[in-house]
Structure formats: C-alpha cells, structure tokens
Design a protein around this motif. Sequence first.
Motif, PDB file in Angstrom:
ATOM      1  N   ALA A 174       0.765  -1.378  -0.047  1.00  0.00           N
ATOM      2  CA  ALA A 174      -0.006  -0.031  -0.113  1.00  0.00           C
ATOM      3  C   ALA A 174       0.771   1.097  -0.036  1.00  0.00           C
ATOM      4  O   ALA A 174       0.524   2.364  -0.726  1.00  0.00           O
ATOM      5  N   PRO A 175       1.840   1.493   0.723  1.00  0.00           N
ATOM      6  CA  PRO A 175       2.755   2.652   0.683  1.00  0.00           C
ATOM      7  C   PRO A 175       3.394   2.978  -0.640  1.00  0.00           C
ATOM      8  O   PRO A 175       3.349   4.170  -0.977  1.00  0.00           O
ATOM      9  N   ALA A 176       3.862   1.691  -1.417  1.00  0.00           N
ATOM     10  CA  ALA A 176       4.385   1.938  -2.394  1.00  0.00           C
ATOM     11  C   ALA A 176       3.228   2.472  -3.605  1.00  0.00           C
ATOM     12  O   ALA A 176       3.669   3.473  -4.451  1.00  0.00           O
ATOM     13  N   ILE A 177       2.153   1.992  -3.440  1.00  0.00           N
ATOM     14  CA  ILE A 177       0.824   2.409  -4.252  1.00  0.00           C
ATOM     15  C   ILE A 177       0.601   3.806  -4.155  1.00  0.00           C
ATOM     16  O   ILE A 177       0.265   4.277  -5.004  1.00  0.00           O
ATOM     17  N   PRO A 214      -0.947   9.086  -5.499  1.00  0.00           N
ATOM     18  CA  PRO A 214      -1.300   9.920  -4.415  1.00  0.00           C
ATOM     19  C   PRO A 214      -2.761   9.871  -4.320  1.00  0.00           C
ATOM     20  O   PRO A 214      -3.491  10.118  -5.128  1.00  0.00           O
ATOM     21  N   GLY A 215      -3.164  10.269  -2.934  1.00  0.00           N
ATOM     22  CA  GLY A 215      -4.742  10.592  -2.941  1.00  0.00           C
ATOM     23  C   GLY A 215      -5.795   9.399  -2.773  1.00  0.00           C
ATOM     24  O   GLY A 215      -6.863   9.812  -2.826  1.00  0.00           O
ATOM     25  N   LEU A 216      -5.206   8.198  -2.801  1.00  0.00           N
ATOM     26  CA  LEU A 216      -6.112   7.148  -2.876  1.00  0.00           C
ATOM     27  C   LEU A 216      -6.780   6.624  -1.796  1.00  0.00           C
ATOM     28  O   LEU A 216      -8.010   6.175  -1.632  1.00  0.00           O
ATOM     29  N   GLY A 217      -6.105   7.270  -0.596  1.00  0.00           N
ATOM     30  CA  GLY A 217      -6.723   6.822   0.653  1.00  0.00           C
ATOM     31  C   GLY A 217      -6.820   5.489   0.944  1.00  0.00           C
ATOM     32  O   GLY A 217      -5.993   4.774   0.710  1.00  0.00           O
ATOM     33  N   ALA A 218      -7.930   4.862   1.552  1.00  0.00           N
ATOM     34  CA  ALA A 218      -8.222   3.440   1.950  1.00  0.00           C
ATOM     35  C   ALA A 218      -8.185   2.661   0.587  1.00  0.00           C
ATOM     36  O   ALA A 218      -8.029   1.448   0.526  1.00  0.00           O
ATOM     37  N   TRP A 219      -8.335   3.333  -0.480  1.00  0.00           N
ATOM     38  CA  TRP A 219      -8.488   2.370  -1.709  1.00  0.00           C
ATOM     39  C   TRP A 219      -7.359   1.875  -2.188  1.00  0.00           C
ATOM     40  O   TRP A 219      -6.994   1.156  -3.079  1.00  0.00           O
ATOM     41  N   LYS A 220      -5.960   2.506  -1.780  1.00  0.00           N
ATOM     42  CA  LYS A 220      -4.677   1.751  -2.028  1.00  0.00           C
ATOM     43  C   LYS A 220      -4.809   0.351  -1.429  1.00  0.00           C
ATOM     44  O   LYS A 220      -3.852  -0.347  -2.069  1.00  0.00           O
TER      45      LYS A 220
END
Length: 394
Positions: A58-61, A66-72
């Motif tokens: 998730a951090p790499a995504i 940027p800005g995906l929030g929980a969608w990452k």
Amino acid sequence: MSDPADPPGPRTPGEPPERPPATPRPPGTIRIGSIAGSDVLVSSSWFLVAGLVAVLIAPAIEQVQPGLGAWKYVAGLAFAVVLYLSVLLHEASHAIVARRLGFPVTSITLHFLGGMTAIEGEARRPREEFLIAVVGPLTSIGVGVVAGGLWFVAPDGLIRFTVGGLAGANLLVGVLNLVPGIPLDGGRVLKSAVWAVSGDVHRGTVVAGWGGRVTAGLVLLWPLLQEAVFGTPPTLIDFVLSFVIALFLWTGSSQAITSAKVRARLPQLVARDLARRTLTVPDDLPLAEAVRRAQEARAGGIVTVTAGGQPIGIVNEAALLAVPEERRPWLAVSVVARTLDPGLRLPATLSGEELVLAISRNPATEYLLLEGDGSIYGVLATADVDAAFRAGQR
C-alpha cells in the motif's frame, strides 16, 4: 511445484488420461474452477497472505498514485490477485505437461507460499521428470519477460506499477524455483540429471533432497547476510519469513529423502520368497485335525477348499491361536477362516511397490498367493512382509 502421488496404471505418452475419481477436497480449501480437467483450489492461508501483500504494498501504491486513501489497500489486494494468477499459470503448465505425458492431475492448489500441482504417479523416465519440473520455472520467466516488455509501453501510474511488479516477481520466482533442491522445481531437475547419469531414481531424489536441505540452511541465514549484500538491516518480518520458508524447504526435502530410502528397499520384498508353505483342507475338517496336518507338513498357512479343490477361505493365525486346544476338536476349521475375497488373492509374482500397494488396498493379515494358472503357491502373512522390510533397514 508439483507433487507426485501413487503411481497410476501405464499410459501411452500423449494419450489424454482419464479424469481421476473425485476425491474429497482438502479441508480449508475453496474450489474456484478447473484447468486442464483439474480442480483449482485456494487454501484459506492464501487470503491471509493476500491481505498481508495488500498492506505491505500500500505505501508504494500511495507513492505511485497519491490521494487514494483506503483504496490503496484495495489496489494492493488487486495486485496480489494478479500476482497469484501468474502463479496459477506456473502450476497449470506443470499440469498440462503431466497430462500430456499420461499422468492424471487431481488438483492445483494456491497457498501462502505459492502453489502446488498434485500429480498422480512418479515419472517413468528422467526425461519425464525433467519436462514436468522445468516447465513451471520457464513459464514464470516467460511471464516475467513479457511483463517486462510491456512495462516500457504501459502508461504511468498503477498499470505500469502492476506490470513492473509482475515482471520482477515472476522473474524472481522462475529463477529461485530453479535452485537445485527438492521441493523446488530445480530439485526435480537435479533429480532427473542424477537419475539419467546414475540410472538410479532413488539416488537422484536423495541428492536433490540434500540440495533442498542446503538451500533451507542458506534461507535461514539470509537475514544475517542481507545487510552486507544490500545494505538493508533485517526486520522482524525478514526473520519470520526466512524461518517459515526454511522450515518448508527442510520438511519437504527431508520427506523426499526418507521416501527415497524406503522405496530403495522395496525391491527386496518379493512375495514368492516370503510365502509360507500351505496346507489345503476341507472347510468342515475339525480344527484340531487341520492343525495336526499342518504341523506334520510343516506348513505355515492353512487354506480351506471346496470338494473340487477351489480355495474358499484362509485361516487367520491370530484367530486360530485364540481357540483353546481342548475346543479345537469340536470346531470346524471354517470357524477361524476368512472368506477369500478377490483382494486377498494375489499373484505370486508381486514384488516391491506393487506388493505394498496390493496389500495397502486390501488390508489383511494373510493373503493367498496364486500362480499364473490359478494354482495355489502359498500364503503370504503381512507380519512376514513387515519383518522382511525391517530386516532390510539394518
């Protein structure tokens, strides 16, 4: 990786094998479809790993998009699914080649360490072992090369990130699976090479098994070496993963070595050599008289026959010894005889694995050995087979 089971009946290479009888699905698995006539199963452990992959990536995504929030995390889960689809391609290649060579494949299972293809039977020649084993890593490398090529034309963002991750993961899986140690595919490649050179399949398995043990040791030491190699200090997760993978490799390689040593001793088991001299008697003969005749003839087995001489029962030694001597004159020998079902009639020519499989299919304490013309050769006691096997271990 592929997992051979009990040998099937002989088939012509290239002939499509019959679908094996339905077997109970292993506990903790879900069937999601079929490939090449084989069930595709997902173990419950996969969901745990998929969630772990989603969290770790998730951090790499977030950096890529940027800005995906929980969608990452949803994107991370999607990446895990795509990654395991490539693992499925790896296992499907094992299944397709095995079926082309005439081996039934019961299932393909995706689990937390990758996948496993359950193939019924052992390779009959080194070439078959090599082809079934090597096709998996080559498929992964092929997927990695194709994904690597697509990376150059993929649009920036999540798509390019996913394609790049797929390329790197498959190249890594393909190369690592070629490491020469069972239970990795490279171990089976090494086994086929040693088998081809020595002519001894069991020696090939033992050598490849030791390769797996050495690999397990190196994996266990990896966290201590990674800082010197990559300059990255190991984390707790690194130690846990290395321990789990090393345990998996060590267990699989040790089981292979033990199995090979057992199989190497099986040819010493020859039904004809282990048979007891047999006495045939009418089934209504008093038990005491049957025992007297057996002692006089130095027979170790008693078979009851019809008036026409057809065998119908075999005396159970334990049941006979349980009858007090004073009662034996008043009991017919049929009282302690077991009806000769088809599974209790074995060819006297059986030996090795064929003998063990025949006994395991129909567990009993005594079997009747028959010549090719149907005549009685002798009685085979399971206790004698066990004793012969233990003697071969010394």
